[in-house]
Design a protein around this motif. Structure first.
Motif, mmCIF file in Angstrom:
data_model
loop_
_atom_site.group_PDB
_atom_site.id
_atom_site.type_symbol
_atom_site.label_atom_id
_atom_site.label_comp_id
_atom_site.label_asym_id
_atom_site.label_seq_id
_atom_site.Cartn_x
_atom_site.Cartn_y
_atom_site.Cartn_z
ATOM 1 N N THR A 37 0.847 -1.192 0.000
ATOM 2 C CA THR A 37 0.000 0.000 0.000
ATOM 3 C C THR A 37 0.881 1.240 0.000
ATOM 4 O O THR A 37 1.976 1.242 0.571
ATOM 5 C CB THR A 37 -0.905 -0.004 1.239
ATOM 6 O OG1 THR A 37 -1.789 -1.128 1.171
ATOM 7 C CG2 THR A 37 -1.736 1.268 1.329
ATOM 8 N N GLU A 155 -7.349 -5.690 -4.144
ATOM 9 C CA GLU A 155 -6.353 -5.474 -5.191
ATOM 10 C C GLU A 155 -5.004 -6.067 -4.802
ATOM 11 O O GLU A 155 -4.298 -6.652 -5.640
ATOM 12 C CB GLU A 155 -6.194 -3.984 -5.500
ATOM 13 C CG GLU A 155 -5.186 -3.730 -6.621
ATOM 14 C CD GLU A 155 -5.057 -2.260 -6.998
ATOM 15 O OE1 GLU A 155 -4.118 -1.930 -7.750
ATOM 16 O OE2 GLU A 155 -5.889 -1.448 -6.533
ATOM 17 N N VAL A 181 -0.217 0.029 -4.311
ATOM 18 C CA VAL A 181 -1.671 0.170 -4.295
ATOM 19 C C VAL A 181 -2.044 1.488 -3.613
ATOM 20 O O VAL A 181 -1.603 1.752 -2.484
ATOM 21 C CB VAL A 181 -2.322 -1.004 -3.541
ATOM 22 C CG1 VAL A 181 -3.839 -0.847 -3.501
ATOM 23 C CG2 VAL A 181 -1.938 -2.331 -4.207
#
Length: 203
Positions: A37, A155, A181
């Protein structure tokens, strides 16, 4: 093999050569295909929203990737990133009138902080705003509902599986592959403009 390696490093994680691997951590970029992330963007979004409300002092509750501790807070015990350690940090924060916003390492810690503030009679967000990280399913149902940074776990999972399948199908190691992400700020009721109080007397 899919690995979540928060504390490991390429030097400490022993993986047999040629084994298809995908890692959910940015520390492994250049060693194994990795998915992570965009934590920097997430942190920046939390900071921006709090400063926009006139926040005068922000602090970060401790966690695996946030070693800093708030002033006067006890060292968290038990699970290093759970509600109990968040509560312990919140006890110290409740006693500090200068703190008007808390950025927790994750939603569980944020809930612990809010519980400690509530027990101390500190209104959220009236005096202290609290922001979590992850956007767990229960985040909208706490009282107040938790403002947080959403990680797109769907995702992340899809990309990890895709990395594995590509290695199995093509035999390529994908060593330099890194998928970042985006993180999304989700505004809820635990944040808002604080009602500032004058400093406490030192008498």
């Amino acid at each position: 093999m899919i690995i979540r390696a928060e504390d490991d490093t390429p030097a400490t994680l022993a993986i047999p050569p040629g084994l298809p691997v995908a890692v959910s951590d940015s520390h492994f970029v250049g060693h194994h295909p990795a998915v992570s992330t965009d934590h920097r963007r997430g942190r920046n979004s939390r900071s921006t929203i709090c400063w926009s409300w006139g926040t005068t002092a922000c602090t970060t509750s401790p966690g695996p990737s946030t070693p800093a501790r708030p002033p006067n807070a006890p060292t968290p015990g038990g699970t290093p990133c759970g509600r109990a350690s968040g509560y312990e940090a919140g006890v110290g924060l409740a006693a500090d009138p200068d703190v008007t916003a808390v950025f927790a390492a994750n939603d569980e810690m944020a809930v612990g902080v809010m519980s400690a503030l509530a027990d101390a009679g500190v209104p959220v967000p009236g005096r202290v705003s609290v922001v979590g990280f992850d956007d767990i399913p229960l985040a909208p149902y706490y009282r107040p509902a938790l403002t947080t940074v959403r990680q797109d776990f769907d995702e992340i999972g899809r990309t990890l599986v895709d990395f594995l399948l590509r290695q199995i199908r093509d035999g390529a190691p994908l060593t330099d592959e890194h998928h970042l992400v985006p993180a999304q700020l989700i505004k809820r009721a635990s944040t808002g403009a604080a009602v500032l109080h004058p400093p406490r007397s030192t008498y």
